[in-house]
Structures are given as C-alpha cells and as structure tokens.
Design a protein around this motif. Structure first.
Motif, mmCIF file in Angstrom:
data_model
loop_
_atom_site.group_PDB
_atom_site.id
_atom_site.type_symbol
_atom_site.label_atom_id
_atom_site.label_comp_id
_atom_site.label_asym_id
_atom_site.label_seq_id
_atom_site.Cartn_x
_atom_site.Cartn_y
_atom_site.Cartn_z
ATOM 1 N N ALA A 93 0.829 -1.205 0.000
ATOM 2 C CA ALA A 93 0.000 0.000 0.000
ATOM 3 C C ALA A 93 0.866 1.258 0.000
ATOM 4 O O ALA A 93 0.549 2.239 -0.672
ATOM 5 C CB ALA A 93 -0.939 -0.012 1.203
ATOM 6 N N TRP A 94 1.970 1.240 0.757
ATOM 7 C CA TRP A 94 2.891 2.381 0.746
ATOM 8 C C TRP A 94 3.533 2.547 -0.630
ATOM 9 O O TRP A 94 3.663 3.663 -1.140
ATOM 10 C CB TRP A 94 3.979 2.220 1.808
ATOM 11 N N LEU A 95 3.932 1.430 -1.252
ATOM 12 C CA LEU A 95 4.512 1.492 -2.598
ATOM 13 C C LEU A 95 3.495 2.024 -3.598
ATOM 14 O O LEU A 95 3.826 2.833 -4.467
ATOM 15 C CB LEU A 95 5.020 0.108 -3.015
ATOM 16 N N SER A 96 2.265 1.585 -3.457
ATOM 17 C CA SER A 96 1.203 2.047 -4.344
ATOM 18 C C SER A 96 0.996 3.556 -4.216
ATOM 19 O O SER A 96 0.866 4.261 -5.213
ATOM 20 C CB SER A 96 -0.082 1.293 -4.013
ATOM 21 N N LEU A 97 0.968 4.045 -2.970
ATOM 22 C CA LEU A 97 0.813 5.486 -2.757
ATOM 23 C C LEU A 97 1.993 6.256 -3.333
ATOM 24 O O LEU A 97 1.817 7.284 -3.990
ATOM 25 C CB LEU A 97 0.655 5.790 -1.265
ATOM 26 N N LEU A 98 3.186 5.758 -3.110
ATOM 27 C CA LEU A 98 4.381 6.421 -3.640
ATOM 28 C C LEU A 98 4.352 6.493 -5.163
ATOM 29 O O LEU A 98 4.613 7.549 -5.763
ATOM 30 C CB LEU A 98 5.637 5.690 -3.169
ATOM 31 N N LEU A 99 4.007 5.395 -5.819
ATOM 32 C CA LEU A 99 3.966 5.382 -7.283
ATOM 33 C C LEU A 99 2.848 6.270 -7.830
ATOM 34 O O LEU A 99 3.032 6.953 -8.843
ATOM 35 C CB LEU A 99 3.821 3.949 -7.788
ATOM 36 N N ASP A 100 1.697 6.256 -7.152
ATOM 37 C CA ASP A 100 0.613 7.131 -7.601
ATOM 38 C C ASP A 100 0.985 8.607 -7.444
ATOM 39 O O ASP A 100 0.683 9.426 -8.309
ATOM 40 C CB ASP A 100 -0.672 6.831 -6.830
ATOM 41 N N GLN A 101 1.657 8.943 -6.340
ATOM 42 C CA GLN A 101 2.102 10.321 -6.139
ATOM 43 C C GLN A 101 3.127 10.726 -7.200
ATOM 44 O O GLN A 101 3.068 11.838 -7.737
ATOM 45 C CB GLN A 101 2.708 10.485 -4.743
ATOM 46 N N MET A 102 4.059 9.826 -7.495
ATOM 47 C CA MET A 102 5.052 10.128 -8.538
ATOM 48 C C MET A 102 4.382 10.345 -9.882
ATOM 49 O O MET A 102 4.761 11.254 -10.634
ATOM 50 C CB MET A 102 6.082 8.997 -8.624
ATOM 51 N N ALA A 103 3.384 9.535 -10.200
ATOM 52 C CA ALA A 103 2.672 9.685 -11.474
ATOM 53 C C ALA A 103 1.994 11.047 -11.556
ATOM 54 O O ALA A 103 2.057 11.718 -12.590
ATOM 55 C CB ALA A 103 1.656 8.557 -11.648
ATOM 56 N N VAL A 104 1.371 11.473 -10.458
ATOM 57 C CA VAL A 104 0.696 12.771 -10.448
ATOM 58 C C VAL A 104 1.700 13.897 -10.645
ATOM 59 O O VAL A 104 1.517 14.780 -11.487
ATOM 60 C CB VAL A 104 -0.077 12.991 -9.125
ATOM 61 N N TYR A 105 2.776 13.875 -9.861
ATOM 62 C CA TYR A 105 3.742 14.971 -9.922
ATOM 63 C C TYR A 105 4.451 15.055 -11.269
ATOM 64 O O TYR A 105 4.644 16.139 -11.808
ATOM 65 C CB TYR A 105 4.764 14.844 -8.793
ATOM 66 N N VAL A 106 4.823 13.915 -11.817
ATOM 67 C CA VAL A 106 5.523 13.926 -13.099
ATOM 68 C C VAL A 106 4.586 14.376 -14.220
ATOM 69 O O VAL A 106 4.967 15.188 -15.074
ATOM 70 C CB VAL A 106 6.137 12.534 -13.392
ATOM 71 N N ALA A 107 3.357 13.888 -14.217
ATOM 72 C CA ALA A 107 2.404 14.290 -15.258
ATOM 73 C C ALA A 107 2.067 15.775 -15.146
ATOM 74 O O ALA A 107 2.022 16.486 -16.161
ATOM 75 C CB ALA A 107 1.133 13.449 -15.160
ATOM 76 N N PHE A 108 1.851 16.256 -13.920
ATOM 77 C CA PHE A 108 1.543 17.675 -13.749
ATOM 78 C C PHE A 108 2.732 18.550 -14.140
ATOM 79 O O PHE A 108 2.562 19.596 -14.776
ATOM 80 C CB PHE A 108 1.123 17.964 -12.302
ATOM 81 N N GLY A 109 3.932 18.142 -13.771
ATOM 82 C CA GLY A 109 5.123 18.907 -14.139
ATOM 83 C C GLY A 109 5.336 18.966 -15.643
ATOM 84 O O GLY A 109 5.667 20.021 -16.192
#
Length: 186
Positions: A93-109
């Motif tokens: 679950a922690w890995l899932s949250l980390l990957l989802d957060q990375m996806a959001v930040y990279v896509a938004f950037g």
C-alpha cells in the motif's frame, strides 16, 4: 463500501488512461504546414522539447495506470496481496501510494512545462526576437490547447486516484495498533 471504492478507482484509472492517451495522440499527431517567408514551414510537436517530453511522460503514466487497472481487476498475486487481510499488505500500500504520487507529480510537471512553452508560442518575446507563432499556425495551436486541457483533466483524475490510494493505506492503521507502537517507542 470497499467494492464501491474499487469500482470508483477503476473508473478513474480508466478515464485517466484514456485522457492521457488522447493528450499524447493529439500532441504527437498535431502538425501544420504554412508558406512563410518564401518557404514552407512546418509546425509540429518535435519543435518544442517540452512537448516531446510530455508525449513520453503521458505514455508512461498511462501505461502505469493501465497496469494498475489490470492488476486491480484480475486475480494476480499483486491483487491477492492487496486483498490479504493479515496485515502484510502495508508495504504494498505504501509502494502504491508512492507510485501514484510520482505519477501525479511527473504528469503535472510535464503538462505545466508544455503549457509554459506553449504560452511563449502565443505571446512571443520581442526582446529575444521570438515572434508569435499562433497567429500563423492557428490550427496547430488550437489542437495543442485542447491537448493540454485534456492533460490537466487527467492530472485532476490522478489526484483523485491518489486520494483513494492514501485512504486505502491509512485505513489499514487502526488506532489500537498506533497507540501500541507509540507506547513501545516511549
């Protein structure tokens, strides 16, 4: 409630995949040729490096969400670990949250960098002798604006997915377990 939340997450992931692919296709296939200053000039996404990066980032984030969607719907070992009630799924679950957060930040950037580069195409900078391009390549700029709008809507959906992932993670921590860990560390 858990089944309803999983359906909502699956719907959001599928919608974000479709919008990210649409963004990548609109940008990647967008071009316009005009006769400018005694020669034919072509405006395309590969003229601006930020747009090239956006196409790749959107494709990778869409692929990640598609993999997560298939993992959520099938009975793969990852889905079994997610549904495992004995508490061993905290790390996943922690890995899932980390990957989802990375996806959001990279896509938004990437969307924001492409937006900034596109604004320069609209306004130009006379001090650097950069002329406005959107008054010459109107179709190209309108399609680029629509693609960037789809990219930002996909980012909003990715943020919603990240909220659901965070909720799924933090609901695994019970107050009794937290207080027990706190008393051990004191």
């Amino acid at each position: 409630m858990k089944n309803h939340m999983e359906k909502t997450e699956a719907f959001l992931r599928l919608s974000s995949v479709l919008l990210l692919v649409l963004t990548a296709l609109l940008i990647g296939l967008d071009h316009q040729t005009k006769f400018v200053f005694f020669a034919y000039r072509k405006a395309s996404y590969d003229n601006v490096r930020a747009l090239v990066v956006l196409v790749y980032v959107d494709a990778v984030v869409a692929g990640y969400n598609l993999l997560r969607l298939f993992g959520q719907c099938s009975s793969t070992p990852a889905a079994w670990v997610k549904a495992n009630p004995n508490g061993s799924n905290i790390n996943l679950a922690w890995l899932s949250l980390l990957l989802d957060q990375m996806a959001v930040y990279v896509a938004f950037g990437a969307n924001s960098a492409a937006f900034q580069a596109s604004v320069l195409g609209i306004t130009g900078i006379p001090d650097f002798q950069w002329m406005k391009l959107c008054n010459k390549y109107t179709k190209f700029c309108i399609q680029m604006g629509g693609a960037l709008m789809c990219g930002y809507v996909a980012c909003l959906l990715l943020i919603s997915i990240s909220f659901i992932t965070a909720f799924n993670l933090f609901r695994q921590y019970s107050p009794k377990r937290f207080l027990l860990l706190k008393s051990i560390s004191d």
